[in-house]
Scaffold this motif. Sequence first.
Motif, mmCIF file in Angstrom:
data_model
loop_
_atom_site.group_PDB
_atom_site.id
_atom_site.type_symbol
_atom_site.label_atom_id
_atom_site.label_comp_id
_atom_site.label_asym_id
_atom_site.label_seq_id
_atom_site.Cartn_x
_atom_site.Cartn_y
_atom_site.Cartn_z
ATOM 1 N N ARG B 100 -18.951 -71.106 3.373
ATOM 2 C CA ARG B 100 -18.761 -71.677 2.042
ATOM 3 C C ARG B 100 -18.846 -73.201 2.087
ATOM 4 O O ARG B 100 -19.515 -73.816 1.270
ATOM 5 N N GLU B 104 -21.540 -75.543 0.199
ATOM 6 C CA GLU B 104 -21.068 -76.484 -0.832
ATOM 7 C C GLU B 104 -21.481 -77.927 -0.582
ATOM 8 O O GLU B 104 -21.369 -78.766 -1.484
ATOM 9 N N ARG B 118 -17.752 -74.745 -6.285
ATOM 10 C CA ARG B 118 -17.373 -73.388 -5.898
ATOM 11 C C ARG B 118 -18.299 -72.356 -6.526
ATOM 12 O O ARG B 118 -18.800 -71.447 -5.886
ATOM 13 N N ARG B 119 -18.546 -72.559 -7.816
ATOM 14 C CA ARG B 119 -19.319 -71.590 -8.576
ATOM 15 C C ARG B 119 -20.769 -71.549 -8.061
ATOM 16 O O ARG B 119 -21.323 -70.477 -7.808
ATOM 17 N N GLN B 122 -20.879 -69.972 -4.587
ATOM 18 C CA GLN B 122 -20.690 -68.528 -4.594
ATOM 19 C C GLN B 122 -21.962 -67.832 -5.081
ATOM 20 O O GLN B 122 -22.386 -66.826 -4.519
ATOM 21 N N HIS B 123 -22.578 -68.416 -6.094
ATOM 22 C CA HIS B 123 -23.815 -67.859 -6.625
ATOM 23 C C HIS B 123 -24.893 -67.812 -5.544
ATOM 24 O O HIS B 123 -25.561 -66.796 -5.341
ATOM 25 N N ASP B 126 -24.121 -65.251 -2.858
ATOM 26 C CA ASP B 126 -24.464 -63.905 -3.337
ATOM 27 C C ASP B 126 -25.974 -63.685 -3.287
ATOM 28 O O ASP B 126 -26.442 -62.612 -2.909
ATOM 29 N N ASN B 131 -22.230 -62.606 0.988
ATOM 30 C CA ASN B 131 -20.871 -62.421 0.481
ATOM 31 C C ASN B 131 -20.075 -61.560 1.447
ATOM 32 O O ASN B 131 -20.589 -60.620 2.038
ATOM 33 N N GLU B 134 -17.943 -65.665 3.652
ATOM 34 C CA GLU B 134 -17.687 -67.033 3.184
ATOM 35 C C GLU B 134 -16.823 -67.838 4.142
ATOM 36 O O GLU B 134 -17.012 -69.033 4.290
#
Lengths: 295, 292
Positions: B100, B104, B118-119, B122-123, B126, B131, B134
């Motif tokens: 992660r 980022e 974060r969003r 995560q996208h 995925d 996933n 992380e």
Amino acid sequence: MTALPGPTDAGLAASPVVIESPTARVDPRKGRGRRLAEVVVPPLALVAVIIGVWYFISYQVVERRFLLHPPHDVIQEGFLTWENLSDILDGLRYTTKVAAIGLAIAFALGIGIAVVMSQSKLVERAVFPLLVAVQATPILAMVPLIALWFDTKTTARVIVCVIISFFPIVLNSLFGLVSADAGLHDLMTLHHAGRWTRLRKLMLPAALPAVFAGLRISAGLSVIGAIVGDFFFGRGERGLGQLLKQYSSSTNTAELTLATVIVSSLLGITVFLTFGALQNLVIGKWHDSKSGGGR
Amino acid sequence: MSAEITDDGPLRVRAPGEALAFDHVGMTFPDGTHAVDEVTFGVGRGQFVTVVGPSGCGKSTLLKIASGLLEPTRGSVTIDRDRIGYVFQDPTLMPWRTVRGNVEVLAELHHLPRDERRRLAQHAIDLVGLNGFEDHYPKSLSGGMRMRCSLARTLTLRPPIMMFDEPFGAVDEITREHLNEETLRLFEQEGFAGLFITHSISEAVFMSTRVLVMSARPGRIVASFEVPFPYPRGSELRFDPDFAALSGEVSRTLRGRSPRKTMNERSEGMAAGRAPASRTPMGPGGAAPERQ
């Protein structure tokens, strides 16, 4: 970086390699208890052999007992007699304090110098020879000057400690800072990262394994520095260095000299293990320390 | 840096339909190495252009020039350098950051707020199917997973152009084919302009809307092949006779021809080759293939 010295230039602290026995790797298939036994039993066995040899020399070889007292005399006089033990413990406490202050200063100074050097080739070229000169000058030659310029109490001892221990931190940190992955540097460039961001997000974290390697070496040296400084400067509190000086001046206290040497050695070992554990705690999750100081 | 990043927001590209254009680009290094010469081509949105060539022909130099890591000694490059997606030869992850954290990092460098980071991360995680991993550190990932993590990092900012510098050279054959297909899936979903560097001909033909063949040093574009196969492309394409035929042709061009002799003839061929429109179903971006 061309100005980084080869292993021969730097003596003690040549490369940022954590001191690990190459044969210390353990077989993961064996149980934890058995693994622990494999790590602990061999050195203990060797210590037992050494104690045996010690007894043998003490009773069979030397003609006068004070040349080498048998181990139980050392324990009796040094560790089981309270007046002596309390002297040694006071010395230990003071020496530990000097070493801790010295190491903290050496660490801050070392990292600071390394960071500045990593940011400018010019500074690196200017500073490096000076550092080598300071490192190469025998500490004995500096003692009178330190005594002249500073008090001969804690300050002087700390200064000796810093001089002895800061070089490996500078060297290893600089090595770590400049060894950050070239691709990651490109990534920073592509996304317009400034100097500070690059230092904070890339170079400093990348340097951590090397910094810890340097810290472990320097921690050991700081103990030596504290004892050596104490040995030279007689005023103020008495550390292990003063005790060694005092005990070794008389044949009546030969056991106590040995006891103090043992305590000094235990302090060094404890410091080394502590920083090893600290390293594991901080970077063990992502860094394979067994593979040495690099990435 | 000012670009606002939203899921379906406008992606700013300088020339309509064209995310990247090389114009008579040449590069001679200070040591006298003549790396690339007279390179002129463009990559539009929805196009996936692959450059194949022998090792050391300057393919990677081309990417470094496009991304601004190197300044060309001749010619110019038109590109929006605000958010370039650049996939390196190696995963180039930060070992001290988790999956992660690694994904980022670009959003961090562009000073996006934490929630947004974060969003987006995560996208992207995925998207590449990482996933569940992380919180893993790179040292505990396989080579293929590290490469996926690297892909995810590049995707976070939804770059209008993605450059790939022989990214799958170090992974095994099966993983490589897998990653090829996933990259194409991402290409279809994200609609970026793709510029891919490889020395594998089958990889080039499999991925691209167009394959450019580069000669040995100095690297020049000596031939251009439109690849007609529609997307989505699955692994069965690799066994298609047309695929084999086209790969064969690229291969012959790559090794058969002396680059200097064929340069002019091929360049003209390139210009003439504009007539048959690319048959890719990639939307409006695909309609503006070549720059003159």
